[in-house]
Every structure is written in C-alpha cells, then in structure tokens.
Design an enzyme around this catalytic site. Sequence first.
Site, PDB file in Angstrom:
ATOM      1  N   GLU A  49      29.148  40.664  50.463  1.00  0.00           N
ATOM      2  CA  GLU A  49      29.360  40.346  49.045  1.00  0.00           C
ATOM      3  C   GLU A  49      30.853  40.519  48.836  1.00  0.00           C
ATOM      4  OE1 GLU A  49      30.769  41.345  45.659  1.00  0.00           O
ATOM      5  OE2 GLU A  49      29.479  43.102  45.881  1.00  0.00           O
ATOM      6  N   CYS A  88      34.853  42.376  41.608  1.00  0.00           N
ATOM      7  CA  CYS A  88      34.659  41.156  42.382  1.00  0.00           C
ATOM      8  C   CYS A  88      34.115  40.024  41.529  1.00  0.00           C
ATOM      9  CB  CYS A  88      33.745  41.421  43.575  1.00  0.00           C
ATOM     10  SG  CYS A  88      32.139  42.113  43.125  1.00  0.00           S
TER      11      CYS A  88
END
Length: 313
Positions: A49, A88
Amino acid sequence: MQFLCGGVGDLLEHLTEQDLLSFTGSAATAHLLRNHGTVTSRAVRFNAEADSLNCSILGPDAVPGTPEFDLYVDQAVTEMTVKAGQKCTAIRRALVPAPAVEAVLEALTDRLGRVTVGNPAADGVRMGALAGVDQRDEVRHAVAALEGSTKRVFGDPYRVDTVDADPERGAFLSPILLHGPDPDRAEPHEVEPFGPVATVLPYDRPEDAVRLAARGKGSLAGSLVTADAELASRMVLDLAPWHGRILVLSEQDAAESTGHGSPLPQLVHGGPGRAGGGEEMGGLRGVLHHMQRSAVQAGLGVLDALTGGRTSG
C-alpha cells in the site's frame, strides 16, 4: 503478526515460498522490495500500500456559491493540513474546470492563510511539524522540482511563522499551494511532495479530468465533488480502473462522509499501479488477500471430513 519499522538487515533473504511480505510506505521502496532477489526467485507473496498522487476533481456544476464548491475547498484544505499532509491518501492534485481555477485559488489561499502552524499543544494551532528535518528537506526538494512547471500561489518552503515553536530547529513547513497552468506537464503527475502541498490543475471537459487523473498511474483514493448524479456515474466508471477507492461528495452525503482520506474499515484500502497493487482492510476480502487458497477435489466422504460435515450434495 510481526511489524518492523526500520532496518531489516538480511531478513528478506530468509523469506520462503510460504511467507507473505506486506509493506506500507513510498512507491520507490515498494518497488525496491518487490524486486528483491529472494522475493522474485521464490515468488514470495507481496502486498504493498504505497503513496500515490491522489486527485480531487471539482465537477463543472460546482461553481462558486454552490455547496459543492465550498465542500471542495474545505476538503482540499483538510487533506493538505491534517498530519501536515503526511498521508498516503492526501490530495496532491486538485483538478478544476478552467473557468473556476481563479476562484478556487482565491478560496484556498484565504483558507490556508488562516492555518496556524506550530506547537500542537498551543491554543489555536491547526498544523504541527513534519516527521523530521530530513522529511521537511525532502518536501522542499519536491516543491523545487514542481516549481519548474507550476507557480507558487501560497506559502514559502523556506519560511513559516510558528506559534510556541522554533521554526529553525523544528521540522515546520508552511502549507504550499501551487498552480500548474499547463496540466499536461509531467511533473505534477510524477513528483509527490509528502507534506502539506497541493497543485491546482485546470481541465476543459470531464473526459480531460479523467485523463489527467490517470496520469498518476494508479492512486489509493480519488474524489469527485459534484451534485450531478448522471455525470458522477459516467466519471466513476472511467476513474475506477485507476483508483482503489473513489469518493463522490455532494451536499446530499457530506454530513455522513468520512472524507477523501479516511476509508471505512469495510472498504478496500489500496490501489493499482503506483499505489502498490495491493489492498488492506475491506472486511473479509482484506483478510483473504493475505491467505493462500487451495482447491481440493475429493469424494464426498473426504470433503465432509475436511469441512466438518458441511459439504452440500
């Protein structure tokens, strides 16, 4: 479950075909791990991820004065400043209809001018420091790389007024808003400043916004702010191949929305391409992603024994 934050020595060289390597962090580090000799030669299962150049698209209908316009500005400022932009899922590219660019820049500048930076324990402070001085310097380098194709509208990467904190000793950074008049330049779609930085890019038609979103080569999250349900349905289908999660935000669902950067536990958190190609959470689906599946063919007696008698005829 094991968690490592820091150096791993030669640990990766001891992985086997029965191991799973999961990583959360930068796209560059994910690429390095994915191509590690042991991981590739032994087909070690890998889940990443990674950071991505997430975008938020303002719909053509969301003109100044509409609730959606205000929602767009609020969300952009939130994603720039929460955790000092060190997420993120933070918005890096703000895609805006060309006629609305000046209004968006003006509204964002006004809101960012009210963000106080400094000691989070001090009254009125809305944004703290970055993770460290090295991280601050990395963001400064990224901003410098972007400024060749953008114009700085708000903020100074080398100067910030702070509350109850030393701006020279601390890893403090002003929110920085950039404007990229030419949305086809490569830098805004390739360079990610992992901090409180966003670039406003114009688009002419909805299909152009979809094309620009795809220039990020895969994102964890994208958002579309519009009250036009028909437009949203068309754009979501075109945006979906490049995003792990898409938020469609309007006045209708704003009160219930967790926001661009905050997925619900039952939603997949991951994304294709630069975002790592993996997935986390997503309820049972997120668990199964970390498990090995094997198909078993056998007689009914064996299947009954394997499943505790739950086999159907």
